[in-house]
Design a protein around this motif. Structure first.
Motif, mmCIF file in Angstrom:
data_model
loop_
_atom_site.group_PDB
_atom_site.id
_atom_site.type_symbol
_atom_site.label_atom_id
_atom_site.label_comp_id
_atom_site.label_asym_id
_atom_site.label_seq_id
_atom_site.Cartn_x
_atom_site.Cartn_y
_atom_site.Cartn_z
ATOM 1 N N ASN A 39 0.780 -1.290 -0.048
ATOM 2 C CA ASN A 39 -0.081 -0.206 -0.217
ATOM 3 C C ASN A 39 0.971 1.220 0.063
ATOM 4 O OD1 ASN A 39 -2.093 1.756 0.226
ATOM 5 N ND2 ASN A 39 -2.338 1.533 2.420
ATOM 6 N N LEU A 82 -12.951 4.787 4.560
ATOM 7 C CA LEU A 82 -12.481 5.466 3.400
ATOM 8 C C LEU A 82 -11.604 4.515 2.743
ATOM 9 C CD1 LEU A 82 -11.962 9.334 3.844
ATOM 10 C CD2 LEU A 82 -13.653 8.236 2.880
ATOM 11 N N ALA A 83 -10.636 3.832 3.520
ATOM 12 C CA ALA A 83 -9.752 2.972 2.961
ATOM 13 C C ALA A 83 -10.588 1.528 2.577
ATOM 14 C CB ALA A 83 -8.855 2.664 4.060
ATOM 15 N N ALA A 86 -12.214 2.412 -0.642
ATOM 16 C CA ALA A 86 -11.106 2.497 -1.785
ATOM 17 C C ALA A 86 -10.595 0.839 -2.090
ATOM 18 C CB ALA A 86 -9.701 3.026 -1.133
ATOM 19 N N ASP A 87 -10.549 0.009 -0.988
ATOM 20 C CA ASP A 87 -10.457 -1.383 -1.369
ATOM 21 C C ASP A 87 -11.411 -1.926 -2.285
ATOM 22 O OD1 ASP A 87 -9.172 -4.149 -0.621
ATOM 23 O OD2 ASP A 87 -11.106 -4.334 -0.306
ATOM 24 N N THR A 89 -13.810 -0.425 -4.223
ATOM 25 C CA THR A 89 -13.808 0.142 -5.496
ATOM 26 C C THR A 89 -12.845 0.068 -6.416
ATOM 27 O OG1 THR A 89 -13.276 2.303 -4.523
ATOM 28 C CG2 THR A 89 -15.704 1.650 -4.503
ATOM 29 N N ILE A 90 -11.671 0.078 -5.956
ATOM 30 C CA ILE A 90 -10.369 0.036 -6.725
ATOM 31 C C ILE A 90 -9.540 -1.508 -6.810
ATOM 32 C CG2 ILE A 90 -8.218 1.195 -7.147
ATOM 33 C CD1 ILE A 90 -9.503 3.493 -5.899
ATOM 34 N N THR A 101 -1.617 -3.153 -8.032
ATOM 35 C CA THR A 101 -2.143 -2.728 -6.875
ATOM 36 C C THR A 101 -1.432 -1.559 -6.462
ATOM 37 O OG1 THR A 101 -0.973 -4.531 -5.722
ATOM 38 C CG2 THR A 101 -3.397 -4.495 -5.917
ATOM 39 N N THR A 105 -2.421 2.244 -5.866
ATOM 40 C CA THR A 105 -2.119 3.109 -4.633
ATOM 41 C C THR A 105 -1.347 4.474 -4.836
ATOM 42 O OG1 THR A 105 -0.455 1.331 -4.232
ATOM 43 C CG2 THR A 105 -2.769 1.016 -3.255
ATOM 44 N N LEU A 108 -4.050 6.525 -5.836
ATOM 45 C CA LEU A 108 -4.689 6.969 -4.661
ATOM 46 C C LEU A 108 -4.031 7.844 -4.006
ATOM 47 C CD1 LEU A 108 -7.321 6.536 -2.887
ATOM 48 C CD2 LEU A 108 -6.036 4.116 -1.783
ATOM 49 N N ILE A 112 -5.490 11.558 -2.852
ATOM 50 C CA ILE A 112 -5.851 12.217 -1.423
ATOM 51 C C ILE A 112 -4.924 13.269 -1.191
ATOM 52 C CG2 ILE A 112 -5.503 11.440 1.216
ATOM 53 C CD1 ILE A 112 -5.916 8.379 0.290
#
Length: 308
Positions: A39, A82-83, A86-87, A89-90, A101, A105, A108, A112
């Motif tokens: 991440n 929120l995380a 994000a997991d 939806t992404i 990934t 990230t 992402l 952010i």
């Protein structure tokens, strides 16, 4: 001040750094250990926790402890949700592919960061601590009559810094209990060992991944809430915690929670002591050199296991 008391003061500062670093790195290690996801946006979740903490603390009136207590609960929960979103939806849509990934990230991270810049602004803003009493620290030295206790001038810390260390210890123990003594911890460990087998036994792996990703980000946000009364909240503050967290996870062993905690203690204490006596830059250089040595001589980390 003599060298001994000065070293003790530097060690206390390093302990505060190590406490917050352990919370941040344990979240990163948990995500990688269970999901096998690197991440890169972990530092931005840390930053987001600090910014939300500032927003909550300044929105609530009254005693600073009220706003800080609310931020201590709200910021990790909001960042964790929120995380998890994000997991789902992404990362879920790209099937948690390792290469994709990392790219996702990174994207992402910039989303952010830029959204925070547009809404929060570029200024660094402090959060008032709930309490901040100055505490004198004793020192022991050998005198004519044997060991004598005295209080050197300038040897002191604050009650809030000691509270940060204590809070981090409590949270880390809570994470250990969750992973080793609860049903959700058993499910996480089963998913970590064999995703396909866990799914065959009816474990909702994708839901577990969302929970783990949310917990990891929430732990980073919690560390940021604890440190923001000592430092300040600003939109670029996630870079150093991300770098140090990767250093800690690599040294401790990818996915090893005890190794991560011990490596955080090593890096945090050395960073605090070297920064006081030499320079913060030298501390980062030595930490990076240590990572290089670990990767050369023990690629799995000090407490990790070599893949079969």
């Amino acid at each position: 001040m003599e060298f001994g008391p000065h070293l003790m003061l530097a060690a206390l500062e390093g302990a505060v750094t190590a406490a917050v670093l352990a919370l941040t790195a344990i979240g990163l290690s948990l995500v990688f250990g269970v999901m096998r996801v690197v991440n890169v946006a972990h530092g931005e979740f840390y930053m987001l926790g600090a910014v939300i903490a500032w927003s909550v603390a300044t929105s609530l009136g009254g005693h600073p402890a009220i706003g800080f207590a609310a931020a201590l609960v709200i910021a990790p929960v909001v960042v964790g949700l929120l995380a998890a979103a994000a997991d789902m939806t992404i990362l879920k849509r790209i099937n948690y592919d390792p290469e994709r990934t990392i790219v996702a990230t990174i994207g992402l991270l910039y989303i952010i960061q830029q959204v925070t810049l547009m809404t929060y602004g570029p200024e660094a803003r402090p959060v008032e601590p709930p309490f901040n009493h100055r505490l004198a620290l004793p020192w022991v030295e050998w005198g004519e009559q044997g060991l004598a206790l005295y209080w050197p001038w300038g040897l002191s810390t604050t009650s809030y810094k000691l509270a940060v260390i204590g809070a981090a210890i409590v949270v880390l123990l809570g994470v250990w209990v969750m992973m080793t003594r609860t049903k959700i911890g058993l499910i996480m460990r089963a998913t970590q060992l064999d995703r396909d087998m866990a799914q065959a036994f009816g474990i909702p792996v994708e839901r577990v991944y969302a929970i783990v990703f949310g917990i990891g980000a929430g732990l980073a946000a919690l560390g940021a809430v604890l440190i923001v009364p000592i430092q300040q909240a600003y939109y670029l503050m996630g870079a150093d915690p991300l770098l140090l967290s990767f250093i800690v996870v690599i040294i401790g062993g990818l996915g090893s929670l005890p190794g991560t905690v011990l490596a955080a203690l090593l890096i945090g204490m050395s960073d605090g002591i070297i920064s006081v006596f030499f320079s913060p830059t030298l501390a980062k250089i030595l930490a990076t050199l240590l990572v290089a040595l670990v990767l050369v001589f023990r690629p799995q980390g000090l407490f990790g296991t070599r893949a079969a």
